[in-house]
Write an enzyme that holds these catalytic residues in place. Structure first.
Site, PDB file in Angstrom:
ATOM      1  N   ASP A   1       7.168   4.475 -10.765  1.00  0.00           N
ATOM      2  CA  ASP A   1       8.109   4.301  -9.654  1.00  0.00           C
ATOM      3  C   ASP A   1       9.573   4.327 -10.109  1.00  0.00           C
ATOM      4  O   ASP A   1      10.168   3.296 -10.414  1.00  0.00           O
ATOM      5  CB  ASP A   1       7.803   3.040  -8.862  1.00  0.00           C
ATOM      6  CG  ASP A   1       6.549   3.205  -8.016  1.00  0.00           C
ATOM      7  OD1 ASP A   1       6.305   4.321  -7.546  1.00  0.00           O
ATOM      8  OD2 ASP A   1       5.816   2.221  -7.823  1.00  0.00           O
TER       9      ASP A   1
ATOM     10  N   ASP B   1       4.152  -4.728  -7.548  1.00  0.00           N
ATOM     11  CA  ASP B   1       3.516  -3.487  -7.100  1.00  0.00           C
ATOM     12  C   ASP B   1       4.054  -2.276  -7.845  1.00  0.00           C
ATOM     13  O   ASP B   1       3.549  -1.156  -7.657  1.00  0.00           O
ATOM     14  CB  ASP B   1       3.695  -3.292  -5.588  1.00  0.00           C
ATOM     15  CG  ASP B   1       5.150  -3.291  -5.154  1.00  0.00           C
ATOM     16  OD1 ASP B   1       5.801  -4.339  -5.311  1.00  0.00           O
ATOM     17  OD2 ASP B   1       5.641  -2.248  -4.674  1.00  0.00           O
ATOM     18  N   ASN B   2       5.041  -2.488  -8.705  1.00  0.00           N
ATOM     19  CA  ASN B   2       5.587  -1.413  -9.532  1.00  0.00           C
ATOM     20  C   ASN B   2       5.247  -1.600 -11.006  1.00  0.00           C
ATOM     21  O   ASN B   2       5.899  -1.011 -11.865  1.00  0.00           O
ATOM     22  CB  ASN B   2       7.105  -1.316  -9.366  1.00  0.00           C
ATOM     23  CG  ASN B   2       7.511  -0.791  -8.002  1.00  0.00           C
ATOM     24  OD1 ASN B   2       6.716  -0.151  -7.316  1.00  0.00           O
ATOM     25  ND2 ASN B   2       8.724  -1.087  -7.581  1.00  0.00           N
TER      26      ASN B   2
ATOM     27  N   GLY C   1       2.580   3.761   1.479  1.00  0.00           N
ATOM     28  CA  GLY C   1       3.161   4.043   2.787  1.00  0.00           C
ATOM     29  C   GLY C   1       3.710   5.441   2.932  1.00  0.00           C
ATOM     30  O   GLY C   1       3.989   5.888   4.052  1.00  0.00           O
ATOM     31  N   ARG C   2       3.875   6.131   1.811  1.00  0.00           N
ATOM     32  CA  ARG C   2       4.382   7.506   1.872  1.00  0.00           C
ATOM     33  C   ARG C   2       3.745   8.375   0.790  1.00  0.00           C
ATOM     34  O   ARG C   2       4.310   9.380   0.381  1.00  0.00           O
ATOM     35  CB  ARG C   2       5.902   7.522   1.739  1.00  0.00           C
ATOM     36  CG  ARG C   2       6.439   6.742   0.526  1.00  0.00           C
ATOM     37  CD  ARG C   2       7.936   6.891   0.400  1.00  0.00           C
ATOM     38  NE  ARG C   2       8.464   6.037  -0.661  1.00  0.00           N
ATOM     39  CZ  ARG C   2       9.157   4.919  -0.451  1.00  0.00           C
ATOM     40  NH1 ARG C   2       9.376   4.503   0.777  1.00  0.00           N
ATOM     41  NH2 ARG C   2       9.622   4.223  -1.461  1.00  0.00           N
TER      42      ARG C   2
ATOM     43  N   GLY D   1       0.804  -1.219   0.000  1.00  0.00           N
ATOM     44  CA  GLY D   1       0.000   0.000   0.000  1.00  0.00           C
ATOM     45  C   GLY D   1       0.835   1.266   0.000  1.00  0.00           C
ATOM     46  O   GLY D   1       2.064   1.245   0.064  1.00  0.00           O
TER      47      GLY D   1
ATOM     48  N   ARG E   1      -2.167  -1.196  -9.784  1.00  0.00           N
ATOM     49  CA  ARG E   1      -0.999  -2.007 -10.091  1.00  0.00           C
ATOM     50  C   ARG E   1      -1.391  -3.477 -10.174  1.00  0.00           C
ATOM     51  O   ARG E   1      -2.474  -3.874  -9.718  1.00  0.00           O
ATOM     52  CB  ARG E   1       0.053  -1.819  -8.981  1.00  0.00           C
ATOM     53  CG  ARG E   1       0.365  -0.346  -8.671  1.00  0.00           C
ATOM     54  CD  ARG E   1       0.765  -0.188  -7.198  1.00  0.00           C
ATOM     55  NE  ARG E   1       0.891   1.225  -6.826  1.00  0.00           N
ATOM     56  CZ  ARG E   1       2.021   1.930  -6.890  1.00  0.00           C
ATOM     57  NH1 ARG E   1       3.122   1.349  -7.310  1.00  0.00           N
ATOM     58  NH2 ARG E   1       2.055   3.200  -6.541  1.00  0.00           N
TER      59      ARG E   1
ATOM     60  N   ASP F   1       8.625   6.600   7.997  1.00  0.00           N
ATOM     61  CA  ASP F   1       8.205   7.943   8.396  1.00  0.00           C
ATOM     62  C   ASP F   1       7.229   8.581   7.414  1.00  0.00           C
ATOM     63  O   ASP F   1       6.661   9.638   7.674  1.00  0.00           O
ATOM     64  CB  ASP F   1       9.410   8.856   8.626  1.00  0.00           C
ATOM     65  CG  ASP F   1      10.269   9.072   7.374  1.00  0.00           C
ATOM     66  OD1 ASP F   1       9.821   8.700   6.261  1.00  0.00           O
ATOM     67  OD2 ASP F   1      11.378   9.602   7.500  1.00  0.00           O
TER      68      ASP F   1
ATOM     69  N   ARG G   1       2.880  13.580  -8.353  1.00  0.00           N
ATOM     70  CA  ARG G   1       2.922  12.668  -9.497  1.00  0.00           C
ATOM     71  C   ARG G   1       1.560  12.627 -10.184  1.00  0.00           C
ATOM     72  O   ARG G   1       0.519  12.576  -9.531  1.00  0.00           O
ATOM     73  CB  ARG G   1       3.317  11.263  -9.053  1.00  0.00           C
ATOM     74  CG  ARG G   1       3.330  10.245 -10.187  1.00  0.00           C
ATOM     75  CD  ARG G   1       4.113   9.010  -9.851  1.00  0.00           C
ATOM     76  NE  ARG G   1       3.515   8.205  -8.799  1.00  0.00           N
ATOM     77  CZ  ARG G   1       4.121   7.141  -8.254  1.00  0.00           C
ATOM     78  NH1 ARG G   1       5.344   6.809  -8.638  1.00  0.00           N
ATOM     79  NH2 ARG G   1       3.527   6.446  -7.309  1.00  0.00           N
TER      80      ARG G   1
END
Length: 482
Positions: free
Chosen positions: A259, A249-250, A88-89, A86, A180, A121, A173
């Site tokens: 990505d 996932d890419n 995450g950032r 998922g 995906r 983070d 982006r």
């Protein structure tokens, strides 16, 4: 003024995403707005550059009409399945309709923690923002289907990464969508056939409308994704591009490159060339990208099996038949790309392409410079500059004589200039722009964007960017680093 959002993904069931507003940053500063892309999207670039626009692009304000979410997906990473990855950032702000009526996602990368951050983070270093901006816009100018860069922001904060404490950034982006192969795998892993069907219906309506009229729309969807990837990956390879992390996932089901982490354009040619610091077994080497694309597509086919037929054996037969088309489609596109690069007419043996690449590998010849010099020779220049790239002059002369005999089709020779770029984003130039940006100097970043906007043009002002790196400038590996 502002952004006219027209959102659909957030109208899907809640298990498809987490509703999550981006996290605010301390002191956002605008680095760059892609004004041409903003115009294409029907967004006022002046508004994006305003205080209100900056606040939205930095994640400090949620714009009217935006419904921010973090998307759920799974994926095979270097061959190992992870059932929940998922965003995450990253946070999807929403969707807009561009000037042509196509739906496009607007996503902030580096927008803070989400439910999918897995102890990260959720932030981005400034370096990956600069890298993805340069690489994605260069790829677009090279004619490769790709996500795009709308904006780059510095946050006024620092993040801790492998190289230590570095300035933070936020990247905006633009994508045809962010669905995906791993998105389908997310529902497959949970045995959620209803979720698979909802997602497949969504993707068909958004990307493969022709499948709506097909007798078997889900099979047609699979065929469509296969066909687009069979065209995309040979395009990468013809430019010497190595994605670096072709995890499931890419791989975007839209057929766009997505990505830009540890990616790179090859310098000395070798089929086993890799740049990712974590690809220790060369899984995603230049020459393996076609096989990996098929591997990823097979994972998509597996996820779609419950939709292809009620009986598992019948579904498997249909999936295998669809996948069996990939090798031939891939090879046709690969051969066509390299024939164009070599200025050879249709029908010339594929052996010529193989022999050319074998010679480049044996002689450790710079991939981009070789095809650039060959194009110049085809345009009437002397062959001295081309010959100088080879350490074994006799081997080159033998190959060159054979190429001369084959390159007799005037239209094919003339087309070489459209197949062989003068400039690609060389690793050391991108790294120089990143390091300058860390010091607050964006002039190198801006110059590269200007140069790569016309990669097939022969412009004296950017001739220095053609050169290979000096020994001390060589970048041997690239990192995700976000």
């Amino acid at each position: 003024m502002g952004i006219s959002f027209d959102n659909t993904y957030c109208a899907l069931p809640d298990r498809f995403f987490e509703r999550r507003a981006p996290a605010a940053v301390a002191k956002p500063q605008l680095i760059r707005i892609n004004r041409a892309l903003a115009e294409e999207l029907g967004i006022d670039a002046n508004w994006l550059e305003s205080e209100q626009g900056l606040a939205v692009l930095a994640g400090n304000t949620v714009a009217e009409g935006s419904e921010p979410i973090a998307q759920a997906y799974a994926g095979h990473q270097f061959g190992h399945f992870v059932s929940q990855l998922g965003d995450g950032r990253a946070v999807l702000l929403g969707e807009v309709r561009d000037r042509s009526g196509q739906r496009r996602d607007l996503q902030l990368k580096g927008a803070g923690q989400t439910a999918f951050s897995r102890a990260g983070d959720g932030r981005s270093a400034l370096g990956p923002v600069i890298r993805e901006y340069i690489l994605s816009e260069a790829m677009a100018a090279l004619g490769v289907p790709t996500t795009r860069a709308l904006a780059a922001i510095s946050t006024g904060e620092t993040v801790f990464r492998q190289e230590g404490e570095v300035p933070g950034g936020v990247f905006t982006r633009v994508a045809a969508s962010h669905v995906r192969v791993g998105t389908f795998q997310f529902f497959q892993a949970r045995g959620d056939v209803e979720g698979l069907r909802i997602l497949a219906d969504y993707v068909i309506e958004r990307h493969y409308a022709e499948a709506l009229e097909a007798e078997e729309p889900y099979l047609e969807l699979l065929r469509g994704v296969i066909e687009r990837q069979a065209g995309l990956v040979p395009h990468w390879m013809s430019l010497g591009f190595i994605h670096g992390v072709m995890n499931t996932d890419n791989m975007a089901v839209s057929g766009e490159t997505i990505d830009y982490g540890p990616c790179a354009f090859m310098e000395e040619f070798h089929p086993e060339c890799v740049f990712s610091s974590i690809d220790r077994n060369a899984r995603y080497a230049w020459g393996k990208q076609g096989n990996i694309a098929l591997w990823n597509l097979t994972r998509l086919a597996e996820a779609l099996l419950p939709l292809l037929a009620e009986k598992p054996e019948e579904a498997a037969r249909k999936a295998e038949a669809a996948l069996s088309a990939f090798p031939e489609q891939f090879q046709e596109n690969y051969t066509a790309r390299f024939r164009a690069k070599l200025g050879l007419e249709v029908g010339v043996s594929e052996r010529t392409i193989q022999e050319t690449l074998r010679l480049l590998a044996e002689q450790e010849v710079d991939f981009t410079l070789f095809f650039r010099r060959l194009t110049q020779v085809a345009q009437g220049e002397e062959a001295g500059g081309l010959a100088a790239l080879f350490s074994d002059r006799a081997a080159f002369e033998a190959w060159f004589a054979g190429w001369r005999e084959l390159s007799r089709d005037e239209r094919a020779v003339a087309g070489m200039a459209k197949a062989n770029p003068v400039l690609v984003p060389r690793n050391h130039r991108v790294e120089q722009a990143i390091q300058a940006a860390y010091a607050g100097d964006y002039s190198k970043f801006e110059r590269l964007l200007e140069a790569y906007a016309e990669p097939y043009a022969d412009r004296a002002a950017y001739a220095d960017l053609e050169a290979r790196p000096k020994p001390e400038e060589v970048v041997h590996q690239t990192f995700c680093g976000t």
